[in-house]
Design a protein around this motif. Sequence first.
Motif, PDB file in Angstrom:
ATOM      1  N   VAL A   1       0.842  -1.186   0.000  1.00 14.77           N
ATOM      2  CA  VAL A   1       0.000   0.000   0.000  1.00 14.77           C
ATOM      3  C   VAL A   1       0.886   1.248   0.000  1.00 14.77           C
ATOM      4  O   VAL A   1       1.794   1.371   0.824  1.00 14.77           O
ATOM      5  CB  VAL A   1      -0.944   0.021   1.218  1.00 14.77           C
ATOM      6  CG1 VAL A   1      -1.798   1.291   1.219  1.00 14.77           C
ATOM      7  CG2 VAL A   1      -1.830  -1.218   1.220  1.00 14.77           C
ATOM      8  N   VAL A   2       0.623   2.144  -0.938  1.00 15.47           N
ATOM      9  CA  VAL A   2       1.401   3.368  -1.068  1.00 15.47           C
ATOM     10  C   VAL A   2       0.474   4.569  -0.976  1.00 15.47           C
ATOM     11  O   VAL A   2      -0.585   4.590  -1.598  1.00 15.47           O
ATOM     12  CB  VAL A   2       2.166   3.399  -2.406  1.00 15.47           C
ATOM     13  CG1 VAL A   2       3.007   4.666  -2.501  1.00 15.47           C
ATOM     14  CG2 VAL A   2       3.054   2.178  -2.549  1.00 15.47           C
ATOM     15  N   GLU A   3       0.860   5.563  -0.194  1.00 15.46           N
ATOM     16  CA  GLU A   3       0.074   6.787  -0.048  1.00 15.46           C
ATOM     17  C   GLU A   3       0.920   7.990  -0.425  1.00 15.46           C
ATOM     18  O   GLU A   3       2.075   8.108  -0.015  1.00 15.46           O
ATOM     19  CB  GLU A   3      -0.434   6.941   1.377  1.00 15.46           C
ATOM     20  CG  GLU A   3      -1.258   8.203   1.605  1.00 15.46           C
ATOM     21  CD  GLU A   3      -1.730   8.348   3.040  1.00 15.46           C
ATOM     22  OE1 GLU A   3      -1.769   9.487   3.535  1.00 15.46           O
ATOM     23  OE2 GLU A   3      -2.050   7.315   3.667  1.00 15.46           O
ATOM     24  N   VAL A   4       0.337   8.889  -1.226  1.00 21.94           N
ATOM     25  CA  VAL A   4       1.017  10.119  -1.630  1.00 21.94           C
ATOM     26  C   VAL A   4       0.180  11.306  -1.183  1.00 21.94           C
ATOM     27  O   VAL A   4      -1.024  11.361  -1.467  1.00 21.94           O
ATOM     28  CB  VAL A   4       1.211  10.189  -3.156  1.00 21.94           C
ATOM     29  CG1 VAL A   4       2.162  11.320  -3.508  1.00 21.94           C
ATOM     30  CG2 VAL A   4       1.748   8.880  -3.706  1.00 21.94           C
ATOM     31  N   THR A   5       0.815  12.248  -0.497  1.00 20.14           N
ATOM     32  CA  THR A   5       0.126  13.440  -0.023  1.00 20.14           C
ATOM     33  C   THR A   5       0.947  14.671  -0.377  1.00 20.14           C
ATOM     34  O   THR A   5       2.158  14.690  -0.172  1.00 20.14           O
ATOM     35  CB  THR A   5      -0.085  13.387   1.503  1.00 20.14           C
ATOM     36  OG1 THR A   5      -0.765  12.188   1.855  1.00 20.14           O
ATOM     37  CG2 THR A   5      -0.904  14.579   1.977  1.00 20.14           C
ATOM     38  N   PHE A   6       0.290  15.688  -0.925  1.00 17.81           N
ATOM     39  CA  PHE A   6       0.946  16.972  -1.211  1.00 17.81           C
ATOM     40  C   PHE A   6      -0.097  18.070  -1.118  1.00 17.81           C
ATOM     41  O   PHE A   6      -0.405  18.770  -2.074  1.00 17.81           O
ATOM     42  CB  PHE A   6       1.601  16.929  -2.595  1.00 17.81           C
ATOM     43  CG  PHE A   6       2.486  18.117  -2.909  1.00 17.81           C
ATOM     44  CD1 PHE A   6       3.340  18.639  -1.951  1.00 17.81           C
ATOM     45  CD2 PHE A   6       2.473  18.695  -4.164  1.00 17.81           C
ATOM     46  CE1 PHE A   6       4.158  19.724  -2.231  1.00 17.81           C
ATOM     47  CE2 PHE A   6       3.278  19.778  -4.460  1.00 17.81           C
ATOM     48  CZ  PHE A   6       4.128  20.292  -3.494  1.00 17.81           C
ATOM     49  N   GLY A   7      -0.645  18.209   0.078  1.00 21.73           N
ATOM     50  CA  GLY A   7      -1.711  19.184   0.290  1.00 21.73           C
ATOM     51  C   GLY A   7      -2.885  18.883  -0.623  1.00 21.73           C
ATOM     52  O   GLY A   7      -3.320  17.743  -0.753  1.00 21.73           O
TER      53      GLY A   7
END
Length: 288
Positions: free
Chosen positions: A96-102
Amino acid sequence: MAVTMASCGSTLGVYTKLVAFEKQPVPKSAFFGSSFGSDPVKHLSNSSKPRLSYSLSTMIPKASATAIEDGSLQDSDVVPTPKVIIDQDSDPNATVVEVTFGDRLGALLDTMNALKNLGLNVVKANVCLDSSGKHNTFSITKASTGRKVEDPELLEAIRLTIISNLLEYHPESSAQLAMGEAFGVEAPTKKLDVDIATRVQVYDDSPDRSLLAVETADRPGLLVDLVKIVTDINVAVESGEFDTEGLLAKAKFHVSYNGKALIKPLQQVVTNSLRYFLRRPSTDESSF
């Protein structure tokens, strides 16, 4: 591939080659436990330092309209901290991969296509919205086996692919990421002192395993190096989580020795070994 969007209360064909040059490569089963029978307490953690280096051959594709929210860059005085989380614990069948950038991330379709070029399948994608912005989560498996990714080198390739795409499609993230200095448009103005930033702790997790927590300055190849350093002293890395948070990398690995939790002397060996390898190199050394 299922794509869903929900509100949540809390809480990715760039990379083409990653090769670790060392006499003994990282075991393919490193994330799922492999002990070798010798006594690691007798292993000298501060013996001559091996050279851990990487050859990166990167081809960055041109940005497309799908990569940016609403087809345009968002201008803001405050650039959020980019985060990439690789989670090996949440799903027994997928990475599982999560990407966050506002709130700056779009659908990340280009990133998913880049992951497919690594021989991976994105079997599920979720978009969660909360006060901190948009969280894009992917469940990834190897196309050849349908199973989660176990190879540390491929996990690092996933991480670098996502970060490279983020730097390409959101160049404003470059100054926020340690990787911006390596292949971004703008190097971070703030630099971390690796000696100060590095923290290593080992906790008792259960009778069968311990929890190793590492926090240090990020750099390409770090995930592979961490696994190799631990497995080189015959400690098995079974699963865990690797977070990229701006300039920092934070890792939590479940580790064991002969199917048991690490005893206190072995915990100290692991801690000393990682601190030694991650510290700032001297003028006579060219690697961590």
